[in-house]
Each structure stands twice: as structure tokens, then as C-alpha cells.
Scaffold this motif. Structure first.
Motif: not given
Length: 635
Positions: A151, A318, A422, A425, A428, A477, A480-481, A486, A495-496
Motif C-alpha cells: 500500500p 501500509q 486490519d 480498521h 474499512f 488497501w 483504496s488509493c 481515500y 493508503a486507506g
């Protein structure tokens, strides 16, 4: 008895030549490995370039890129504004490709980010080549895929922060070292030193962190007598030192009047900039090491330090998904090859990439002011150990015996670790963790229980589930960029849903992309119009207190601006007498002061000797954060 002709038939010779030419004209079919690598590079290209025209760029670096693209003197010395009055607070090497791109393609965000995209793609390709030469085709492909889906790598390669170039150059250096260890030749070792020296131009002392690891691996595993290895290492070290210090020596030898004042220093010394401000001041409690200017609180107390840094709630998602798998690969890769000859290549590879990983973890854990994106330099080592480890575990799995358990254990451990990373989060992608755990369970059980009667399809299903369990979480993740929800942050690209740039709303994107390279805000446009209309031959359009107020204006115009105090606002340039002389010589008329930076002798002189300009004069409503002063006639 048959006779052998004394001369060859020329017709046969011509036929052979025609056959060779025809064979050369035929396209060589690509192997499955080549197709797989092309697919990985294509995926990387999509991740790195999607919506690149709306890329979020760092306001400070993008301002310097615009200035360096406008003037060759500022380009060479890393001038923060086109006149080159004060420099960046970093070595400018990583921004040179960006400045060239902007100079050729125009002042656009995507033009500044494009070199980062190319550097990221080259890093994936170079890592595949390195790991393939060390551990085989499967390991090379897995390493390239793991690096692509990291990520923080995706977030950085869509940005303009220098770490992307650092990663590429260090991966190239590792490849040259592997070749030197394998062949014992001097030239690859010298090339390795040159790559590290170029990496120093990108990120200064961080590039040198690999040198002790590279030296130890070469001295331990390269062929030849120990004194020959030591002699070659000295030559390579000298090469790295010369290339590293080339820009520093150029600046040091240039008269101070003919170059920018070096930001971050109280003595205008390039070695203070690198070894003090960007070096020793990040360790211990001496913010003024070697004459450095103390950094801002935001840059020195980011909170990312200590032994838990890499796995904390913000940095862990990340970079840390593959950390247990990489550590297991390092431990077993070295242990299983105990007793082999000193020059054993596979063991040397595990020591190289494992040493890279451990060295950076130790330094990050003992320094302060680390940003989450700094950990991108760990990605090649984690990816290489993942690729090499899975290839090794698969080989032992197919060979049978007690070691076959390593592969299912690695898969199960990685899936469980995903729950740790994770867990904070869960909002997410709430489906992600259950899917990863289910895939991990299927892969682990399938591999553990397979036997002679297991069908080929069942085995392939278990392997596919295992690979998905390992890479799905970082892939989500990383992807998600691409989601506008995000967008990351121009200061802290991650990211995320972590970091200061995420608030969970779509309209935050407008804040992230404020003031791109060639589109100033209405407020900045009004200010620039006012300054241009009242300019009467002065060299500087404006003087600003610290880079904070100058960044949007530097991105919007190629006109010279005097950035008082540099990045932090604390660098002692210009001094109050120098500022007074500039005003007296009609080189400067206006100054913009901010309440967000501490007072300095220069800002105090402005407040005492200049007249505040009403914000209504340039169509603004004062918010109290900035005040424009007219120094032409004094108070």
C-alpha cells in the motif's frame, strides 16, 4: 568406401545463412513467466497512474519543482524560488527528474508525478530481476507482485516525495551486489557503490543504511581471499563516498554569493544540511547538531518511533502485512542452509534482504520524526523475502519430510497477522478480514492434509487460496488509493482510512488538491494581481515568512519570491540588515507575515519598519493568519 569432399558446397553455406536469417526474423514467443511479469507491470501501471491528472502533490516539494523547472541555477542548487535565494532543506537530487518533466511537459501536477510512476515501475522490474537471479522465476514473480501491491508503495508512486527514487536506486544497488557476490568481480561492486551514491542524492543518509549490510554480505559470501574482498570493499566504499558527496562538494566549493543560502543551517554549510539538520538532529536531544536549525514540531514529533512503529495502527496497514512471513523466511532460509559453503548463494540472498530489513527497523525505532511513508524503503526487502521464502517453502513442500509444514504454517500465520493489522480498521472494507481468514483456513488445511491421492485440481485450489490469503489484504488497501474517498494527504501520503488526510467525506478531496502547480486559488490570484500591478522593477515580487506562505504562490507563478527563514521559518536568512538593504536598493517592496510561525529578527524589522496593507486593497477579508506589509515608504 565413401569419400569426404575437401571443400564445402557453397550452396549449403548459403542455405544455412538464409536459415539463420529467417530464424532471426521470426518473433521469439514470450514465455509464461514473461506474460506474468507483463501483467504485474500492467497492474502496477494502473495503480500508479489512475487519475494522475488529479494527483495530490506535496506543497513544499511541488513549489520547489516549479522553481527548479524555471531556472537552471535553481535547478542545480535546489533553489526554493526561481532566483535561488534560499535552497530546499534537502538535497535536490530526487526533484531533478520532476523538474525536468515539468520543464518539458508544463506546470501540471501529473507532469511532476510522472517520473515517480516510471521509477516505481522500474523498481518492480528490477526487483523481479534481482530475486529471479537469486531464488528462481517463481520467487521473482512473487516478489514483483508483493512490491506492486504494497500500500505505501502505491501511495508514494502517485506522489512526488523523494522516497520512490531512493527505493529504485537501492534495488539496483542490491542487484549489482548480488552479481558481485556471485562472480567475485570488482566492476559490479563499484557499480553498487555508485548506485548507493546516487541514492544519497535522493534521500541523503538514509541511503547509507544498506552499506553495512552490503559490506558484511560481500565480505562473508563473495569468493576469493579475505584480503582481496576487503580491498574491493574499500574501493567500492570510496566510490559510494565520492558519488554521495559530489553535490555537497560542488556547493561547498561555490562562493556563498553565487548560490542559495542553505536552508536548515545556521552556518550556510552543505555538510550541516545533510549530517546535522537531516542527520544527527533526528537522534538524541540536540536539535542544533553541527549548526542545524531546529525542525518544526510536526517534523520532529510525528509519533512514529519506537519498536512498535512499523506495526502501529497507522503505519502497519501500509507496510507490515508480510512481516511475519518475511521473518520466517529469513530464519528458515538461513537455518536450513547451515553447513553449506561460505559462498552459498541462496543463503547470501536471505542475509542480504534480511539485513536490509533489520537495519532499517532498528534505525526507525531509534530515530524521531519518522513519517509513515519512510517505511516504503522496507517494501523491497519484505517483497524479496516473501518471494524467496514462498519459493523455498514450496520446494521443501514438494520434497516431503518435516520441512513441508513450513508452507501451510506460513500461510496460516500471515492470515492471522492480517487480523491483527486490519482489526483497528474494521469499518474499512468490513468483508475483507472474514474473507482473508477463510482463504487462509482453506489454504492451510488444504496444504496440510494433501497427500498422494490429492488431485491436481485440489492442490492448485489450495495454492490459489493460500496466495490470495497472503496478498488480498495489502491489495485492497493499495487499491483504496484509487477511490476518491481515500485521497491520502499531500503531506503524508498513505493508503486507506489512516493519516491526517482522511475524514471519510468526498468533498475533502478539494482540500487535498488545493493549489496545484498551475491553478492558484482565488485568494492567491487576487494577491498576485495586486503585487504585479504595484511592482516597479523590484527583483522580488514578495517576501514571505517561512515556506508556508510562499508555497501556493511559488506553484502559481515563476516570479522570484524571497522565502524568509526557509521551511521552518527559523533559518537565519535573510538577516534584518540584509532585508533592510534589499528594501533600500529597491529589490523588495512587499512582505507577507504569518501568525503560524515564530517571530524572527527579519519579521520584527518588517513589523517595525513597514506599513500594513488593508486586505480590502486586494479584495480579501482578513482571517488573521496573514498580513501584507508595504516597505516602500516605511511607517
Amino acid at each position: 568406401m565413401a569419400t569426404v569432399p575437401l571443400t564445402r558446397d557453397p550452396t549449403d553455406r548459403h542455405d544455412r545463412i538464409r536459415a539463420v536469417r529467417a530464424k532471426l526474423r521470426q518473433p521469439t514467443p514470450l514465455s509464461r513467466e514473461s506474460y506474468a511479469l507483463l501483467l504485474i507491470l500492467a497492474a502496477a501501471a494502473v495503480l500508479y497512474t489512475w487519475a494522475i491528472d488529479r494527483a495530490a502533490v506535496h506543497p513544499y516539494y511541488s513549489a520547489a519543482v516549479r522553481s527548479m523547472a524555471a531556472d537552471w541555477h535553481a535547478f542545480v542548487f535546489g533553489g526554493l524560488d526561481p532566483s535561488g535565494s534560499i535552497s530546499l532543506d534537502k538535497i535536490p537530487g530526487a526533484l531533478w527528474p520532476q523538474a525536468l518533466s515539468v520543464r518539458i511537459l508544463g506546470p501540471y501536477n501529473w507532469a511532476a508525478v510522472l517520473p515517480q510512476v516510471l521509477e516505481g515501475l522500474l523498481a518492480v522490474w528490477a526487483l523481479h530481476r534481482n530475486v529471479r537471479a537469486w531464488a528462481g522465476p517463481l520467487a521473482g514473480l512473487l516478489a514483483a507482485l508483493a512490491l506492486t501491491l504494497t500500500p505505501v508503495t502505491v501511495a508514494l508512486n502517485r506522489h512526488n516525495i523523494p522516497d520512490t527514487l531512493l527505493v529504485l536506486l537501492l534495488v539496483l544497488a542490491a542487484g549489482s551486489l548480488q552479481k558481485a557476490v556471485r562472480t567475485g568481480r570488482l566492476l559490479p561492486l563499484l557499480v553498487c557503490g555508485a548506485w548507493v551514491g546516487l541514492a544519497f542524492q535522493a534521500k541523503m543518509l538514509q541511503a547509507w543504511l544498506v552499506l553495512p549490510v552490503f559490506a558484511a554480505v560481500y565480505q562473508f559470501a563473495a569468493p576469493g581471499p579475505w584480503w582481496d574482498r576487503a580491498r574491493r570493499l574499500l574501493l567500492a566504499g570510496f566510490t559510494a563516498l565520492v558519488v554521495s558527496c559530489s553535490w555537497l562538494l560542488l556547493v561547498w566549493a561555490s562562493p556563498a554569493a553565487n548560490r542559495p543560502y542553505l536552508d536548515g543551517t545556521s552556518n550556510n554549510n552543505p555538510f550541516t544540511l545533510v549530517f546535522g539538520y537531516n542527520g544527527l538532529s533526528r537522534f538524541g536531544h540536540d536539535p542544533h547538531a553541527l549548526g542545524a536549525v531546529a525542525g518544526t514540531a510536526a517534523s520532529r514529533t510525528s509519533g512514529n518511533t519506537g519498536w512498535g512503529m512499523v506495526v502501529n495502527h497507522a503505519v502497519g496497514p501500509q507496510i507490515a502485512w508480510l512481516l511475519p512471513l518475511a521473518v520466517l523466511a529469513l530464519a528458515l532460509g538461513v537455518w536450513w542452509r547451515a553447513g553449506r559453503p561460505r559462498t552459498d548463494g541462496p543463503r547470501a540472498g536471505f542475509l542480504l534482504w534480511g539485513g536490509w530489513l533489520v537495519m532499517h527497523l532498528v534505525v526507525f525505532s531509534n530515530s524521531n520524526g519518522n513519517h509513515g511513508y519512510y517505511t516504503a524503503v522496507l517494501a523491497p526487502a519484505l517483497a524479496a523475502l516473501t518471494g524467496g521464502g514462498i519459493a523455498l517453502f514450496r520446494s521443501e513442500y514438494r520434497a516431503g519430510g518435516r520441512r513441508r509444514a513450513a508452507l501451510p504454517v506460513a500461510v496460516g500465520l500471515t492470515a492471522l497477522w492480517a487480523a491483527v493489522i486490519d482489526g483497528p480498521h474494521s469499518d474499512f472494507a468490513p468483508w475483507l478480514l472474514p474473507v482473508v481468514l477463510m482463504l487462509g483456513l482453506c489454504g492451510t488445511v488444504g496444504l496440510w492434509t494433501s497427500g498422494p491421492r490429492t488431485t491436481r485440481g485440489a492442490m492448485h485450489s489450495a495454492l490459489a487460496a493460500s496466495l490470495a490469503a497472503v496478498l488480498l489484504a495489502p491489495a485492497v488497501w493499495a487499491a483504496s488509493c484509487l477511490n476518491p474517498r481515500y485521497p491520502g494527504s499531500p503531506i503524508e501520503p498513505l493508503a486507506g482510512p489512516v493519516g491526517p488526510g482522511f475524514h471519510g467525506t468526498h468533498h475533502h478531496r478539494a482540500k487535498v488538491l488545493r493549489n496545484p502547480l498551475n491553478t492558484p486559488s482565488a485568494r492567491d490570484t487576487a494577491l498576485l494581481d495586486y503585487l504585479s500591478a504595484h511592482r516597479s522593477g523590484e527583483k522580488y515580487l514578495l517576501a514571505t515568512q517561512a515556506a508556508y506562505g510562499a508555497e501556493p504562490l511559488l506553484r502559481a507563478t515563476p516570479q522570484p519570491l524571497l522565502v524568509m527563514g526557509g521551511f521552518t521559518g527559523l533559518t537565519p536568512y535573510p538577516t534584518a540588515p540584509q532585508l533592510r538593504d534589499l528594501v533600500s536598493a529597491h529589490q523588495l517592496r512587499y512582505a507577507l507575515l504569518t501568525t503560524r510561525r515564530p517571530s524572527t529578527p527579519a519579521s520584527v524589522w518588517v513589523k517595525k519598519g513597514c506599513t500594513p496593507v488593508s486586505p480590502s486593497a486586494y479584495g480579501q477579508i482578513s482571517d488573521g493568519s496573514f498580513t501584507l506589509y508595504d516597505c516602500a515608504g516605511g511607517k
